[in-house]
Design a protein around this motif. Structure first.
Motif, PDB file in Angstrom:
ATOM      1  N   ASP A 114       1.517  39.267  -7.771  1.00 15.19           N
ATOM      2  CA  ASP A 114       1.024  38.128  -7.876  1.00 15.19           C
ATOM      3  C   ASP A 114       1.164  37.628  -7.147  1.00 15.19           C
ATOM      4  N   VAL A 115       2.972  37.124  -7.331  1.00 16.02           N
ATOM      5  CA  VAL A 115       3.645  35.749  -6.802  1.00 16.02           C
ATOM      6  C   VAL A 115       3.378  35.953  -4.677  1.00 16.02           C
ATOM      7  N   VAL A 116       3.924  37.726  -5.007  1.00 16.79           N
ATOM      8  CA  VAL A 116       3.655  38.120  -3.305  1.00 16.79           C
ATOM      9  C   VAL A 116       2.634  37.555  -2.507  1.00 16.79           C
ATOM     10  N   LEU A 128      11.033  27.882  -4.991  1.00 12.00           N
ATOM     11  CA  LEU A 128      10.474  27.078  -5.911  1.00 12.00           C
ATOM     12  C   LEU A 128      12.092  26.377  -6.929  1.00 12.00           C
ATOM     13  N   ASP A 129      12.964  27.567  -6.802  1.00  8.83           N
ATOM     14  CA  ASP A 129      14.233  27.227  -7.826  1.00  8.83           C
ATOM     15  C   ASP A 129      14.999  26.240  -6.288  1.00  8.83           C
ATOM     16  N   LYS A 130      14.901  25.103  -6.197  1.00 11.28           N
ATOM     17  CA  LYS A 130      16.269  23.965  -6.010  1.00 11.28           C
ATOM     18  C   LYS A 130      17.924  24.338  -5.883  1.00 11.28           C
ATOM     19  N   TYR A 151      24.940  43.319 -13.485  1.00  7.05           N
ATOM     20  CA  TYR A 151      24.714  44.266 -12.449  1.00  7.05           C
ATOM     21  C   TYR A 151      23.812  43.782 -11.416  1.00  7.05           C
ATOM     22  N   GLY A 152      22.593  42.532 -12.068  1.00  5.85           N
ATOM     23  CA  GLY A 152      21.678  41.722 -10.849  1.00  5.85           C
ATOM     24  C   GLY A 152      20.293  42.323 -11.092  1.00  5.85           C
ATOM     25  N   PHE A 153      19.749  42.948 -11.776  1.00  7.08           N
ATOM     26  CA  PHE A 153      18.182  43.708 -11.520  1.00  7.08           C
ATOM     27  C   PHE A 153      17.566  43.491 -12.656  1.00  7.08           C
ATOM     28  N   ARG A 154      16.833  43.333 -12.985  1.00  3.41           N
ATOM     29  CA  ARG A 154      15.960  42.921 -14.492  1.00  3.41           C
ATOM     30  C   ARG A 154      15.406  43.559 -15.349  1.00  3.41           C
ATOM     31  N   THR A 155      14.802  43.539 -16.309  1.00  2.00           N
ATOM     32  CA  THR A 155      14.743  45.172 -17.277  1.00  2.00           C
ATOM     33  C   THR A 155      12.910  44.596 -16.639  1.00  2.00           C
ATOM     34  N   GLU A 156      12.818  42.975 -16.900  1.00  2.75           N
ATOM     35  CA  GLU A 156      11.059  42.502 -16.279  1.00  2.75           C
ATOM     36  C   GLU A 156      10.454  43.336 -15.049  1.00  2.75           C
ATOM     37  N   LEU A 157      11.567  43.455 -14.692  1.00  2.00           N
ATOM     38  CA  LEU A 157      11.223  44.166 -13.064  1.00  2.00           C
ATOM     39  C   LEU A 157      11.664  45.693 -12.445  1.00  2.00           C
ATOM     40  N   MET A 158      12.243  45.902 -13.375  1.00  4.74           N
ATOM     41  CA  MET A 158      12.544  47.443 -13.316  1.00  4.74           C
ATOM     42  C   MET A 158      10.899  47.921 -14.375  1.00  4.74           C
ATOM     43  N   TYR A 159      10.935  47.261 -15.247  1.00  7.31           N
ATOM     44  CA  TYR A 159       9.596  47.817 -16.134  1.00  7.31           C
ATOM     45  C   TYR A 159       8.487  47.901 -14.920  1.00  7.31           C
ATOM     46  N   LYS A 160       7.833  46.684 -14.304  1.00  5.22           N
ATOM     47  CA  LYS A 160       7.355  46.023 -13.805  1.00  5.22           C
ATOM     48  C   LYS A 160       7.169  47.525 -12.381  1.00  5.22           C
ATOM     49  N   ASP A 161       7.781  47.761 -11.923  1.00  3.27           N
ATOM     50  CA  ASP A 161       8.216  49.051 -10.860  1.00  3.27           C
ATOM     51  C   ASP A 161       8.087  50.360 -11.471  1.00  3.27           C
ATOM     52  N   GLN A 188       0.719  35.184  -3.338  1.00  4.61           N
ATOM     53  CA  GLN A 188      -0.053  33.845  -3.280  1.00  4.61           C
ATOM     54  C   GLN A 188       0.352  33.339  -2.576  1.00  4.61           C
ATOM     55  N   VAL A 189       2.022  33.845  -2.310  1.00  2.00           N
ATOM     56  CA  VAL A 189       2.403  32.901  -1.512  1.00  2.00           C
ATOM     57  C   VAL A 189       2.220  33.041  -0.002  1.00  2.00           C
ATOM     58  N   ALA A 190       1.442  34.697   0.280  1.00  2.00           N
ATOM     59  CA  ALA A 190       0.514  34.970   1.397  1.00  2.00           C
ATOM     60  C   ALA A 190      -0.514  34.787   1.695  1.00  2.00           C
ATOM     61  N   MET A 204       6.825  54.825  -1.295  1.00  3.97           N
ATOM     62  CA  MET A 204       7.908  55.104  -1.064  1.00  3.97           C
ATOM     63  C   MET A 204       9.587  53.973  -2.093  1.00  3.97           C
ATOM     64  N   LYS A 205       9.408  53.435  -2.029  1.00  2.67           N
ATOM     65  CA  LYS A 205       9.932  52.036  -3.019  1.00  2.67           C
ATOM     66  C   LYS A 205       9.872  53.135  -4.506  1.00  2.67           C
ATOM     67  N   ILE A 206       8.376  52.460  -5.175  1.00  2.00           N
ATOM     68  CA  ILE A 206       8.236  52.874  -5.898  1.00  2.00           C
ATOM     69  C   ILE A 206       9.336  54.322  -6.988  1.00  2.00           C
TER      70      ILE A 206
HETATM   71  P1  NAD Z   1      15.005  37.206  -8.202  1.00  2.00           P
HETATM   72  O1  NAD Z   1      13.568  36.918  -9.309  1.00  2.00           O
HETATM   73  O2  NAD Z   1      16.441  36.504  -9.243  1.00  2.00           O
HETATM   74  O3  NAD Z   1      14.503  36.441  -7.118  1.00  2.00           O
HETATM   75  C1  NAD Z   1      13.057  36.472  -7.048  1.00  2.00           C
HETATM   76  C2  NAD Z   1      13.214  34.846  -6.512  1.00  2.00           C
HETATM   77  O4  NAD Z   1      11.648  34.115  -5.830  1.00  2.00           O
HETATM   78  C3  NAD Z   1      13.777  33.307  -7.411  1.00  2.00           C
HETATM   79  O5  NAD Z   1      14.606  32.281  -6.599  1.00  2.00           O
HETATM   80  C4  NAD Z   1      12.758  32.343  -7.644  1.00  2.00           C
HETATM   81  O6  NAD Z   1      13.039  31.158  -7.852  1.00  2.00           O
HETATM   82  C5  NAD Z   1      11.615  32.457  -6.347  1.00  2.00           C
HETATM   83  N1  NAD Z   1      10.426  32.593  -6.777  1.00  2.00           N
HETATM   84  C6  NAD Z   1       9.433  33.300  -7.524  1.00  2.00           C
HETATM   85  N2  NAD Z   1       7.680  32.482  -7.269  1.00  2.00           N
HETATM   86  C7  NAD Z   1       7.840  31.338  -5.763  1.00  2.00           C
HETATM   87  C8  NAD Z   1       6.920  30.720  -5.037  1.00  2.00           C
HETATM   88  N3  NAD Z   1       5.896  30.879  -5.578  1.00  2.00           N
HETATM   89  N4  NAD Z   1       7.079  30.364  -4.132  1.00  2.00           N
HETATM   90  C9  NAD Z   1       8.830  29.786  -3.966  1.00  2.00           C
HETATM   91  N5  NAD Z   1       9.585  31.481  -4.516  1.00  2.00           N
HETATM   92  C10 NAD Z   1       8.797  31.260  -5.243  1.00  2.00           C
HETATM   93  O7  NAD Z   1      14.290  38.346  -7.831  1.00  2.00           O
HETATM   94  P2  NAD Z   1      15.144  39.488  -7.003  1.00  2.00           P
HETATM   95  O8  NAD Z   1      16.108  40.506  -8.392  1.00  2.00           O
HETATM   96  O9  NAD Z   1      15.782  38.740  -6.247  1.00  2.00           O
HETATM   97  O10 NAD Z   1      13.878  40.606  -6.994  1.00  2.00           O
HETATM   98  C11 NAD Z   1      13.049  40.487  -5.907  1.00  2.00           C
HETATM   99  C12 NAD Z   1      12.489  40.975  -5.407  1.00  2.00           C
HETATM  100  O11 NAD Z   1      12.910  42.512  -4.949  1.00  2.00           O
HETATM  101  C13 NAD Z   1      11.649  41.625  -6.592  1.00  2.00           C
HETATM  102  O12 NAD Z   1      10.173  42.441  -6.442  1.00  2.00           O
HETATM  103  C14 NAD Z   1      12.311  43.159  -6.793  1.00  2.00           C
HETATM  104  O13 NAD Z   1      11.559  44.397  -7.896  1.00  2.00           O
HETATM  105  C15 NAD Z   1      12.853  43.501  -5.673  1.00  2.00           C
HETATM  106  N6  NAD Z   1      14.348  44.498  -5.731  1.00  2.00           N
HETATM  107  C16 NAD Z   1      15.113  43.790  -6.440  1.00  2.00           C
HETATM  108  C17 NAD Z   1      16.323  44.425  -6.722  1.00  2.00           C
HETATM  109  C18 NAD Z   1      17.587  43.890  -7.358  1.00  2.00           C
HETATM  110  O14 NAD Z   1      18.865  44.420  -7.736  1.00  2.00           O
HETATM  111  N7  NAD Z   1      17.515  43.087  -7.638  1.00  2.00           N
HETATM  112  C19 NAD Z   1      16.442  45.324  -5.532  1.00  2.00           C
HETATM  113  C20 NAD Z   1      15.829  45.765  -5.010  1.00  2.00           C
HETATM  114  C21 NAD Z   1      14.633  45.271  -5.387  1.00  2.00           C
END
Ligand code: NAD
Length: 303
Positions: free
Chosen positions: A70-72, A33-35, A231-241, A74-76, A170-172
């Motif tokens: 939910d996004v996965v 979605l991000d150009k 570091y490159g990982f959001r609190t939002e995603l860690m909380y989700k996991d 939707q996209v699938a 395994m991942k969670i």
């Molecule tokens: P992110 O938010 O940086 O990247 C997600 C990307 O998906 C973004 O570019 C966003 O624009 C795109 N996106 C969102 N909705 C979309 C849609 N409907 N159609 C097309 N594109 C869409 O997230 P991330 O940190 O890269 O993490 C991705 C996944 O990997 C998550 O499930 C996360 O939990 C997991 N993960 C992340 C890390 C990490 O260190 N960041 C490590 C292991 C696993």
């Protein structure tokens, strides 16, 4: 000629993983979605698709790295989703979605004749850049054998089992431990700093001692002691996991005393930091009431 691959989700993880696949010689069809993310991938040699369905019409194998279950889904399977594509045969989910969502999505894909594979990854953005991620694959064994070379481009693949969701379980479990190490290490370092210990020395000692964990060996030196919180990982995603892990433990009837507390910690950090904050900020919420800062003196940011 190398196979054409679809890749959807070019974020913190997806950008470096797709880049490695392009550099390994695969033709990669991308969507996001991000150009800006899309433009970067095109500059590296990827070909843009108009939608997830379009990716599924241009590639037999489609990988996704997306934020939430939910996004996965939707996209699938949603309107204009990958499953509407005319060529797609295999759908590989590199995201962390938890086993329940993975099973649900797998059933939806199977009903449309598409083979689903779980392949969540661990090792952070650094591991994605270097191609050293642990890749936890589950699904059809023959598909795993065929795609092992693709997984090897992004990291070290492990075949976890033939059932949908096993790679996600395994991942969670892995991330529950990672989240626990981060929260517990934040408390321990604030205690040490309050007592007057040098945070650089604490990193050295614990990294050589029995308290060693990846928060202390990797995350503290590169993003907390530097106060860069990047570091490159959001609190939002860690909380989700962590929530996914605790939900699964509850469904299995496994008590999680420590896990529940870890979940509370990440819930609190999320409530304070909002959607965009890097997860290394959690330490600031331990430091704040104590009135100390865990700051290093040396430059420990990796090149
Ligand atoms: P992110 O938010 O940086 O990247 C997600 C990307 O998906 C973004 O570019 C966003 O624009 C795109 N996106 C969102 N909705 C979309 C849609 N409907 N159609 C097309 N594109 C869409 O997230 P991330 O940190 O890269 O993490 C991705 C996944 O990997 C998550 O499930 C996360 O939990 C997991 N993960 C992340 C890390 C990490 O260190 N960041 C490590 C292991 C696993």
């Amino acid at each position: 000629m190398a196979e054409t691959l679809g890749f959807i989700g070019l974020g913190a993880m997806g950008a470096p993983m797709s880049r490695r696949l392009i550099e390994a010689g695969y033709k990669v069809i991308v969507a996001d979605l991000d150009k800006a993310a899309l433009d970067k991938a095109i500059a590296l040699g990827a070909e843009a698709a108009a939608s997830p369905a379009d990716v599924g019409s241009k590639a037999e194998t489609v990988l996704v790295s997306l934020p939430t279950p939910d996004v996965v889904k939707q996209v699938a399977l949603g309107p204009n989703g990958v499953a509407e594509g005319s060529r797609v045969k295999t759908f590989i989910d590199l995201s962390t979605t938890g086993p329940r969502a993975a099973i649900d999505i797998a059933n939806g894909l199977k009903a449309k004749g598409i083979v689903p594979m779980d392949a969540p990854v661990s090792g952070g953005v650094g591991g994605a850049v270097k191609g050293t991620l642990a890749v936890m694959v589950s699904g059809d064994r023959a598909t795993w054998e065929r795609l092992e070379p693709v997984f090897k481009v992004i990291g070290k693949p492990f075949f976890v089992g033939e059932e949908a969701g096993q790679g996600q379980t395994m991942k969670i479990i892995n991330n529950l431990l990672s989240a626990t190490a981060m929260a517990a290490s934040a408390e321990a370092f604030v205690m040490g700093a309050k007592a007057g210990l040098d945070p650089d020395v604490m990193v050295d000692v614990i990294s050589a001692g029995s308290g060693r964990n990846t928060a202390v060996t990797d995350k503290f030196p590169s993003a907390i002691l530097t106060r860069s919180f990047d570091y490159g990982f959001r609190t939002e995603l860690m909380y989700k996991d962590v929530k996914l892990a605790i939900d699964e433990a509850e469904a299995l009837g496994v008590p999680m005393w420590i896990g529940q507390m870890v979940k509370q910690w990440w819930s609190y950090a999320y409530s304070r930091g909002g959607k965009t904050e890097d997860f290394t900020n959690i330490i600031r919420y331990v430091e704040e009431p104590v009135g100390v800062e865990v700051r290093g003196r040396r430059n420990t940011k990796p090149e």
